[in-house]
Design a protein around this motif. Sequence first.
Motif, PDB file in Angstrom:
ATOM      1  N   ARG A 167       0.837  -1.207   0.000  1.00 20.39           N
ATOM      2  CA  ARG A 167       0.000   0.000   0.000  1.00 20.39           C
ATOM      3  C   ARG A 167       0.875   1.263   0.000  1.00 20.39           C
ATOM      4  O   ARG A 167       0.614   2.205  -0.755  1.00 20.39           O
ATOM      5  CB  ARG A 167      -0.915  -0.018   1.237  1.00 20.39           C
ATOM      6  N   TRP A 201       2.454   1.657  -3.404  1.00 21.69           N
ATOM      7  CA  TRP A 201       1.473   2.122  -4.382  1.00 21.69           C
ATOM      8  C   TRP A 201       1.222   3.623  -4.235  1.00 21.69           C
ATOM      9  O   TRP A 201       1.153   4.354  -5.231  1.00 21.69           O
ATOM     10  CB  TRP A 201       0.175   1.338  -4.208  1.00 21.69           C
ATOM     11  N   LEU A 202       1.064   4.096  -2.998  1.00 25.35           N
ATOM     12  CA  LEU A 202       0.833   5.527  -2.781  1.00 25.35           C
ATOM     13  C   LEU A 202       2.040   6.356  -3.220  1.00 25.35           C
ATOM     14  O   LEU A 202       1.882   7.418  -3.833  1.00 25.35           O
ATOM     15  CB  LEU A 202       0.533   5.799  -1.301  1.00 25.35           C
ATOM     16  N   ARG A 251       4.253   5.561  -5.506  1.00 22.73           N
ATOM     17  CA  ARG A 251       4.292   5.505  -6.968  1.00 22.73           C
ATOM     18  C   ARG A 251       3.262   6.459  -7.574  1.00 22.73           C
ATOM     19  O   ARG A 251       3.528   7.162  -8.545  1.00 22.73           O
ATOM     20  CB  ARG A 251       4.013   4.067  -7.415  1.00 22.73           C
ATOM     21  N   LYS A 252       2.085   6.482  -6.964  1.00 25.56           N
ATOM     22  CA  LYS A 252       1.017   7.359  -7.441  1.00 25.56           C
ATOM     23  C   LYS A 252       1.412   8.829  -7.295  1.00 25.56           C
ATOM     24  O   LYS A 252       1.166   9.647  -8.189  1.00 25.56           O
ATOM     25  CB  LYS A 252      -0.241   7.063  -6.638  1.00 25.56           C
ATOM     26  N   LEU A 253       2.021   9.190  -6.160  1.00 28.69           N
ATOM     27  CA  LEU A 253       2.451  10.566  -5.950  1.00 28.69           C
ATOM     28  C   LEU A 253       3.589  10.948  -6.901  1.00 28.69           C
ATOM     29  O   LEU A 253       3.653  12.087  -7.370  1.00 28.69           O
ATOM     30  CB  LEU A 253       2.896  10.766  -4.501  1.00 28.69           C
ATOM     31  N   LYS A 255       4.028   9.799  -9.939  1.00 27.79           N
ATOM     32  CA  LYS A 255       3.450   9.984 -11.274  1.00 27.79           C
ATOM     33  C   LYS A 255       2.736  11.321 -11.385  1.00 27.79           C
ATOM     34  O   LYS A 255       2.715  11.934 -12.441  1.00 27.79           O
ATOM     35  CB  LYS A 255       2.470   8.852 -11.596  1.00 27.79           C
ATOM     36  N   SER A 256       2.136  11.776 -10.279  1.00 30.60           N
ATOM     37  CA  SER A 256       1.416  13.041 -10.330  1.00 30.60           C
ATOM     38  C   SER A 256       2.368  14.239 -10.278  1.00 30.60           C
ATOM     39  O   SER A 256       1.946  15.358 -10.517  1.00 30.60           O
ATOM     40  CB  SER A 256       0.398  13.119  -9.197  1.00 30.60           C
TER      41      SER A 256
END
Length: 112
Positions: A73, A76-77, A79-81, A83-84
């Motif tokens: 988790r 994933w968070l 990685r998401k940050l 990408k943004s």
Amino acid sequence: MNDDHRKIIISRIIDYKQTESPQNGSAPGSPFQRWLFYLALIPIFIGILFMGMFFFSIFLALFVIVAAGIGIRFWWLRRKLQKSGRFDGEEKYVEIEDAEIIETKTNKPGGK
């Protein structure tokens, strides 16, 4: 009648302390019987040991699964940050070469 009941209990306690054995007349077992009793406890002890290892392994497996879930988790968070574009992993520092000092004056009553 209450006093008679107390006398009976006290006399039984005194008899028990003097003989140091239960009143049912059973004598302590022979050394052979004691060794048989201890030998019978060995398989019981081994069984309890295996049950403890079994339940500990279940607990350990659940702990590993939960830790892996939390780790995935967070990954994933992150990685998401990334990408943004909000999180770069490295801190960006801006060096200020010249700083301008701004003085402020306040007019206080009774001052200069």
